[in-house]
Design a protein around this motif. Structure first.
Motif, PDB file in Angstrom:
ATOM      1  N   LYS A 114       0.164   3.296   0.691  1.00 33.64           N
ATOM      2  CA  LYS A 114       0.628   2.973  -0.745  1.00 33.64           C
ATOM      3  C   LYS A 114       0.501   1.320  -0.849  1.00 33.64           C
ATOM      4  O   LYS A 114       0.194   0.932  -1.795  1.00 33.64           O
ATOM      5  N   ASN A 115       0.776   0.749   0.259  1.00 30.83           N
ATOM      6  CA  ASN A 115       1.014  -0.951   0.156  1.00 30.83           C
ATOM      7  C   ASN A 115      -0.262  -1.703   0.613  1.00 30.83           C
ATOM      8  O   ASN A 115      -0.261  -2.806   0.479  1.00 30.83           O
ATOM      9  N   THR A 116      -1.370  -0.850   0.966  1.00 24.38           N
ATOM     10  CA  THR A 116      -2.719  -1.878   1.154  1.00 24.38           C
ATOM     11  C   THR A 116      -3.704  -0.720   1.267  1.00 24.38           C
ATOM     12  O   THR A 116      -3.525   0.292   1.272  1.00 24.38           O
ATOM     13  N   PHE A 117      -4.973  -1.071   1.215  1.00 16.49           N
ATOM     14  CA  PHE A 117      -6.092  -0.513   1.313  1.00 16.49           C
ATOM     15  C   PHE A 117      -6.549  -0.041   2.744  1.00 16.49           C
ATOM     16  O   PHE A 117      -6.804  -0.703   3.757  1.00 16.49           O
ATOM     17  N   SER A 118      -6.349   1.362   2.849  1.00 16.64           N
ATOM     18  CA  SER A 118      -6.411   1.834   4.249  1.00 16.64           C
ATOM     19  C   SER A 118      -6.889   3.319   4.211  1.00 16.64           C
ATOM     20  O   SER A 118      -6.276   3.975   3.192  1.00 16.64           O
ATOM     21  N   SER A 119      -7.733   3.884   4.998  1.00 14.07           N
ATOM     22  CA  SER A 119      -8.167   5.268   4.971  1.00 14.07           C
ATOM     23  C   SER A 119      -8.048   5.614   6.336  1.00 14.07           C
ATOM     24  O   SER A 119      -8.135   5.003   7.245  1.00 14.07           O
TER      25      SER A 119
END
Length: 192
Positions: A114-119
């Motif tokens: 939720k707090n950064t772009f990560s996949s």
């Protein structure tokens, strides 16, 4: 009696010193393990065009799950958290989308923070060209804002039978939420 206790004390100290030396030489965390020389190394590009409701003719991926109430043609806000996409992307030898494909990248990715772009990625390169024939399977975390990310090569078939190694990926290009291109530098340490 005092001489005997001094002798026992000296033997105890000697045992401690010898034990410390033995345990120090058995320390497996002293240095990094040296990797073997790679048996294969090559670079491929895959191109992801996400379906946005208007590009059905050239889309290569689509959202198949999203947070409750979200639209499956628009990525959610909040770093796309909760979006899940499946893809069947072309793979090329260079960074040109219109180059002849040498295979397909097939799998999925989902945005997991939720707090950064990560996949998190799970996919297979299905290759059928004069250069490579077979599959290579990858999976791992993708902290998108980091320039170079490593994901695991966990297996393969054909030219890549039971391959093991690392794929260093970087986002080579992107156009908003509709298109991105990944440069994938595959380094294999186990080849059969």
């Amino acid at each position: 009696m005092a001489m005997r206790s001094d002798r026992v004390l000296q033997l105890c100290i000697l045992c401690l010193v010898v034990s410390a030396m033995v345990f120090k030489s058995a320390d497996c965390h002293r240095g990094r393990k040296r990797l073997p020389k790679p048996c294969k190394n090559f670079v491929l590009y895959f191109h992801d065009i996400i379906y946005n409701g208007k590009n059905a003719h050239n889309a290569t991926s689509a959202l198949v799950a999203a947070p409750q109430g979200a639209n499956l043609t628009i990525m959610t806000g909040n770093n796309h958290f909760g979006n899940l996409a499946v893809f069947d992307d072309p793979i090329t030898l260079d960074n040109n989308l219109h180059s002849p494909p040498v295979g397909r990248a097939q799998g999925f990715y989902f945005y997991d923070m939720k707090n950064t772009f990560s996949s998190w990625l799970g996919f297979t390169f299905v290759l059928n060209s004069t250069h490579h024939k077979g599959t290579i399977t990858f999976n791992g975390a993708d902290p998108i804002l980091v320039k170079y990310r490593d994901i695991s090569v966990v297996g393969g078939t054909g030219d890549f039978l039971m391959a093991r190694g690392i794929a260093t990926i970087d986002t080579d290009a992107y156009e908003g939420d509709v298109y991105f291109r990944l440069r994938v530098n595959v380094t294999l340490y186990e080849c059969y």
